[in-house]
Every structure is written in structure tokens, then in C-alpha cells.
Write a protein that holds these residues in place. Structure first.
Motif, short mmCIF file in Angstrom:
data_model
loop_
_atom_site.label_atom_id
_atom_site.label_comp_id
_atom_site.label_asym_id
_atom_site.label_seq_id
_atom_site.Cartn_x
_atom_site.Cartn_y
_atom_site.Cartn_z
N GLU A 19 40.17 32.49 39.72
CA GLU A 19 39.67 32.50 38.35
C GLU A 19 38.28 31.90 38.35
O GLU A 19 37.79 31.45 39.39
CB GLU A 19 40.59 31.66 37.46
CG GLU A 19 40.85 30.44 38.26
CD GLU A 19 41.65 29.36 37.65
OE1 GLU A 19 41.01 28.54 36.97
OE2 GLU A 19 42.84 29.31 37.92
N ASP A 305 41.15 51.49 40.59
CA ASP A 305 41.94 50.44 39.90
C ASP A 305 42.07 49.20 40.81
O ASP A 305 43.09 48.95 41.43
CB ASP A 305 43.31 50.99 39.51
CG ASP A 305 43.95 50.15 38.41
OD1 ASP A 305 43.53 48.99 38.22
OD2 ASP A 305 44.88 50.66 37.76
N HIS A 307 42.35 45.93 40.36
CA HIS A 307 43.39 44.92 40.19
C HIS A 307 44.79 45.46 40.48
O HIS A 307 45.64 44.73 40.98
CB HIS A 307 43.30 44.27 38.81
CG HIS A 307 42.13 43.33 38.70
ND1 HIS A 307 41.94 42.28 39.56
CD2 HIS A 307 41.07 43.29 37.85
CE1 HIS A 307 40.83 41.63 39.25
NE2 HIS A 307 40.28 42.22 38.22
N ARG A 308 45.00 46.74 40.19
CA ARG A 308 46.32 47.33 40.53
C ARG A 308 46.52 47.26 42.06
O ARG A 308 47.58 46.85 42.54
CB ARG A 308 46.37 48.78 40.07
CG ARG A 308 47.57 49.56 40.62
CD ARG A 308 47.50 51.06 40.31
NE ARG A 308 48.27 51.84 41.26
CZ ARG A 308 47.87 52.99 41.80
NH1 ARG A 308 46.71 53.51 41.48
NH2 ARG A 308 48.64 53.63 42.65
N TYR A 340 32.21 45.78 37.84
CA TYR A 340 32.69 45.01 36.69
C TYR A 340 33.00 45.93 35.51
O TYR A 340 34.03 45.79 34.84
CB TYR A 340 31.62 43.97 36.30
CG TYR A 340 31.98 43.15 35.09
CD1 TYR A 340 32.75 41.99 35.24
CD2 TYR A 340 31.56 43.52 33.82
CE1 TYR A 340 33.09 41.23 34.12
CE2 TYR A 340 31.90 42.78 32.70
CZ TYR A 340 32.67 41.62 32.86
OH TYR A 340 33.00 40.88 31.77
N ILE A 343 36.08 48.14 36.11
CA ILE A 343 37.29 47.32 35.94
C ILE A 343 37.51 47.02 34.45
O ILE A 343 38.64 47.08 33.94
CB ILE A 343 37.18 46.04 36.81
CG1 ILE A 343 37.24 46.43 38.29
CG2 ILE A 343 38.26 45.03 36.45
CD1 ILE A 343 36.83 45.34 39.26
N GLN A 346 39.26 49.51 32.41
CA GLN A 346 40.71 49.54 32.60
C GLN A 346 41.37 48.28 32.05
O GLN A 346 42.51 47.97 32.38
CB GLN A 346 41.02 49.72 34.09
CG GLN A 346 40.46 51.06 34.59
CD GLN A 346 40.47 51.19 36.11
OE1 GLN A 346 41.36 51.81 36.67
NE2 GLN A 346 39.51 50.58 36.76
N GLY A 347 40.61 47.56 31.21
CA GLY A 347 41.19 46.43 30.49
C GLY A 347 41.27 45.14 31.27
O GLY A 347 41.98 44.21 30.88
N GLU A 348 40.55 45.05 32.39
CA GLU A 348 40.59 43.83 33.21
C GLU A 348 39.17 43.28 33.36
O GLU A 348 38.20 43.90 32.95
CB GLU A 348 41.16 44.15 34.60
CG GLU A 348 42.56 44.71 34.59
CD GLU A 348 43.62 43.65 34.34
OE1 GLU A 348 43.29 42.45 34.46
OE2 GLU A 348 44.75 44.02 34.02
N LYS A 349 39.07 42.13 34.00
CA LYS A 349 37.76 41.55 34.30
C LYS A 349 37.73 41.14 35.78
O LYS A 349 38.77 40.85 36.38
CB LYS A 349 37.51 40.31 33.43
CG LYS A 349 37.40 40.62 31.94
CD LYS A 349 36.09 41.33 31.60
CE LYS A 349 35.95 41.63 30.12
NZ LYS A 349 36.66 42.87 29.73
N LEU A 350 36.52 41.11 36.32
CA LEU A 350 36.34 40.57 37.68
C LEU A 350 35.44 39.35 37.56
O LEU A 350 34.30 39.48 37.11
CB LEU A 350 35.70 41.62 38.60
CG LEU A 350 35.55 41.21 40.07
CD1 LEU A 350 36.91 40.98 40.72
CD2 LEU A 350 34.76 42.25 40.86
N ASN A 351 35.96 38.18 37.92
CA ASN A 351 35.16 36.97 37.71
C ASN A 351 34.00 36.91 38.71
O ASN A 351 34.08 37.47 39.80
CB ASN A 351 36.05 35.72 37.69
CG ASN A 351 36.34 35.17 39.07
OD1 ASN A 351 35.43 34.70 39.74
ND2 ASN A 351 37.60 35.22 39.49
#
Ligand code: GUN
Ligand code: ZN
Length: 436
Positions: A19, A305, A307-308, A340, A343, A346-351
Motif C-alpha cells: 500500500e 487486468d 490486479h486479477r 495506472y 488499472i 477496471q476500478g482499481e489503483k496502482l500505488n
């Protein structure tokens, strides 16, 4: 032996940052030092401690207030496509036939290959990239040109001549036997010479006959430590055509699996439309899925995808890459900015820490070269990028309000490009400022 001592803010990664504030995932020194000798890092850490280890005659270079990171790694790029970037209006197969294949025929000419290889490596260095996994053209001489230039640049690069014997213009077709023979002789000449590494490179299932795929599999068995690179599941028309060409296959991944090409160090560009079975097969084998966001957006191929693949029960090893010339920029900063956004769609984030982990240690681990590059660990090669988050008026203005390292990294990724790359060291030598 002559030494070089750099002073600046150092940042390197120990593991995946979970995170935004995962401080145990990285090492940051506000007043950091790096000491190089014979192309390697011999000391790293707080400047005072590193400087105490330096010889009196060490060359001292001041990079404060800039950030020093491991050089960026681009896990998938086509050096013969420098003059293909910015080709309008086509999806993958039409883009290949209309723009890319005609351009690659020019690499029959060794002099052209040498010129473009030099310009290509200069360009990636200008953008802070110190290692690439590169596709050459079908011509043996294009790989010779690439490796000769890479060796002259003293870069750790992975490359291979593409094997392709069908569904391409006559001038770009080899044969199963010639592709095998040329690959073997390139491995003998270049693999392990200086910092050069050879990758067995069947372009993709569409441009290789079953006989050529057998040959690629034979090479993979004969050289179990080499990289393999190819394309997988980039575009719907490509997937359908592959199914027609290999009607016995369960899916696209099964084609490569059948010929023994799924394993560690096997790099599969794109992997956008994988089924769960395919993702399982890649995961089990230790193969790598390479995310090429600017290319996937430019060619309209789809959304990877990230994170998937990362969070599934059987996670995939992931890397990120420009895929120039389907990709639209040489910069890994620009690449992660687009990653970024892909991602985010697709409803996510890359910190931001994860992003910079990916283009340094993450890519090095996925390419199985983290013992040598991608960290600032003592004993590894001295490939370093120096970054300025205030490189342009707009960046300087935004930097006024930046309070944390995470915010600074995110600014670098969002607004940065080659102008943010102040200096690059390749095997301990200044590389960017030496360019014309
Ligand atoms: N699939 C086969 N060859 C290529 C190529 O050159 N670029 C991309 N993006 N996909 C490919
Ligand atoms: Zn590609």
C-alpha cells in the motif's frame, strides 16, 4: 581501481509495496551515497558511511536533491519498430501487415540495423532504461547489429532474432531449419558475451508453422537457462486465427505449452484475454505475463487486468513494458502512467511505490535477473537512473505542493518523461550526458 561516488537521495525496493505507506517495502536515504567500482555497486546507504569507504581519489558526483534509483527495465520492445511508432488507425493484424512487416524488411541491410540499434539504445538510455528485452527482425544480421551495439554500450540486454516462417511477406520468412541454425549460431556468438543474453524468440503462433514451433521447443530444451519471448492473447482476431491454425489446441496458451515453451524465463507479451485455465497454466510454469499499456491502448487491444493476475489463487509473475512500436513511448514513466489508467478503468489503483517497484526490482525478478540489476544492492551492476521531479515548469509548480515521497513518485510518473531523467549510469559509467 578507480571509483565513482554519487551523492543524492536513494530509493530501492525490497519487496512488493502492499500500500501507499508500506515503508518496510523500500529503502530510502534522504542523504544517500552509492559507490561504484569496476561497474558494480560496492557500497550503498547513508552518504557519510558510503563516503568513508571511498578511496581518496574517487570521482565524486553531486546529484542532490535528485532521486537515484536502479535503472528502469523494459520487458518487451521491438527495436526495428522505431519508424513504426505513430502509424495510424489499425488493429493488431492490419497494423502488422500494413506498417510493421514492410518496415522490418529493411533490416536485411546490416548497416540499417546497426544505425537503428545505436539510435534505439541511445533513446532508451535517454529515457532512463538500462535493460530491455528486445525483439530483433527475422534477419540474423539484425540481431548481430543489436548485440554489437548493446555490447558497445555495455548494457545488460536480452534479445533475439524473431523466428517467423509463414503469414508474413516472403522477404520476412525464414524456415524451421534456418531459424534453428541462425538462433544456435547467435547464441554461440552472443549469449554471455559481456552483459549480453539471448532470448529464443518465435514471434507468435500465427507466424510460425508447427515445424518451426517444434524447432523453438527443441531450442528451449537444449538451452534451459535462456529466456524465451513471444506474444500471447493480445487481440480477438489474433486469438481466433490462432485457433484456426492450431485446431487441436485447447486455447492459445496451449499452443505454446504443447511445444514446451511455458517455463520460467518465458516472457509472454500482452496476455490480455486469458481464460482462468490459461492463467493457471502460466502461473504453474513460472512464465511471465508482460503488461504493455501504451500499446494495448494504442492498438485498441484491451485492458490488462493487473490486479486479477496478481491476486488470484495462482498468481502470475508480471512485468511491464513499452512494446515500442505498438507502444507509443520509450519512457517507463509514461508507461506506468498509462498502466495506472488502464488499472483505474477496471476500478482499481496502482500505488506509486508499487509502480516504481514494478519497473525496477519487479521487472528484474520476473526476468530472473534481480541478482544483477533492479536493486541498489552491493555486488550488483551499477545501472542507475537519476530523476528530477521538477524538470519542467508544470512539474516545478506541482512540486511546490508535494509533501511525501509517494506524492513525488506519482508526480514523476504522471508528468515525467525523458526530461525528468537527469543522468543514467550504465555499468558505473555516465551514459546519458555522454550522448550527443
Ligand atoms: N504480435 C506479433 N508481432 C507483434 C508486434 O510486433 N507487436 C505487437 N504489439 N504484437 C505482435
Ligand atoms: Zn510486441
Amino acid at each position: 581501481m578507480s571509483q565513482t561516488l554519487l551523492r543524492g537521495r536513494t530509493l530501492s525496493f525490497l519487496r512488493w509495496p502492499e500500500e501507499k505507506e508500506d515503508q518496510a517495502a523500500y529503502r530510502y536515504e534522504e542523504d544517500g551515497g552509492l559507490l561504484f567500482e569496476d561497474g558494480r555497486i560496492v557500497a550503498a546507504g547513508h552518504y557519510g558511511e558510503v563516503a568513508a569507504r571511498a578511496a581518496p581519489d574517487a570521482k565524486r558526483i553531486e546529484h542532490r536533491p535528485h532521486l537515484m534509483l536502479p535503472g528502469f527495465i523494459d520487458a518487451h520492445v521491438h527495436f526495428p519498430q522505431m519508424q513504426v511508432i505513430a502509424s495510424y488507425g489499425a488493429e493488431l493484424l492490419e497494423w502488422l501487415n500494413t506498417y510493421t512487416f514492410p518496415e522490418e524488411t529493411k533490416f536485411r541491410d546490416a548497416q540499417h540495423g546497426r544505425r537503428i540499434a545505436r539510435l534505439f539504445l541511445d533513446e532508451v538510455v535517454r529515457h532512463g532504461t538500462t535493460t530491455v528485452a528486445a525483439y530483433c527482425s527475422v534477419h540474423k544480421q539484425s540481431a548481430e547489429a543489436f548485440f554489437a551495439e548493446s555490447h558497445a554500450h555495455n548494457m545488460l540486454n536480452i534479445a533475439g532474432k524473431v523466428m517467423m516462417d509463414r503469414n508474413a511477406p516472403e522477404a520476412l520468412r525464414d524456415t524451421p531449419q534456418s531459424s534453428y541454425d541462425d538462433t544456435r549460431s547467435l547464441i554461440a556468438e552472443w549469449h554471455g558475451k559481456g552483459r549480453q543474453l539471448y532470448a529464443i524468440t518465435p514471434r507468435f503462433a500465427i507466424t510460425s508453422s508447427p515445424d518451426q514451433m517444434e524447432m523453438a521447443g527443441a531450442l528451449a530444451r537444449e538451452f534451459p537457462d535462456l529466456h524465451i519471448q513471444t506474444h500471447l492473447s493480445e487481440n480477438h482476431a489474433e486469438i481466433e486465427f490462432t485457433q484456426e491454425l492450431y485446431p487441436w489446441s485447447r486455447d492459445y496458451t496451449d499452443v505454446y505449452e504443447h511445444y514446451g515453451l511455458l517455463r520460467e524465463r518465458a516472457l509472454f507479451g500482452h496476455c490480455i484475454h486469458l481464460s482462468e485455465r490459461e492463467a493457471d497454466a502460466l502461473s504453474t510454469s513460472g512464465a511471465v505475463a508482460v503488461f504493455c499499456p501504451t500499446s494495448n491502448l494504442f492498438l485498441g487491444s484491451g485492458l490488462f487486468d493487473y490486479h486479477r493476475y496478481r491476486l488470484r489463487e495462482k498468481p502470475l509473475r508480471l512485468a511491464s513494458a513499452t512494446d515500442v512500436g505498438g507502444g507509443t513511448n520509450y519512457s517507463m514513466l509514461r508507461t506506468m502512467d498509462e498502466a495506472y489508467k488502464v488499472i483505474a478503468l477496471q476500478g482499481e489503483k496502482l500505488n506509486p511505490f508499487a509502480s516504481f517497484w514494478q519497473i525496477t526490482r519487479g521487472n528484474a525478478e520476473s526476468l530472473s535477473i534481480a541478482e544483477r540489476v533492479g536493486t541498489l544492492d552491493v555486488g550488483t551492476d551499477a545501472d542507475v537512473v537519476v530523476l528530477d521531479a521538477g524538470a519542467t515548469p508544470a512539474m516545478r509548480l506541482r512540486l511546490e505542493t508535494v509533501k511525501t515521497l509517494a506524492e513525488e513518485l506519482f508526480l514523476l510518473q504522471t508528468l515525467g518523461d525523458d526530461r525528468s531523467v537527469v543522468e543514467v549510469y550504465v555499468a558505473g559509467e555516465r551514459a546519458k550526458s555522454m550522448l550527443a
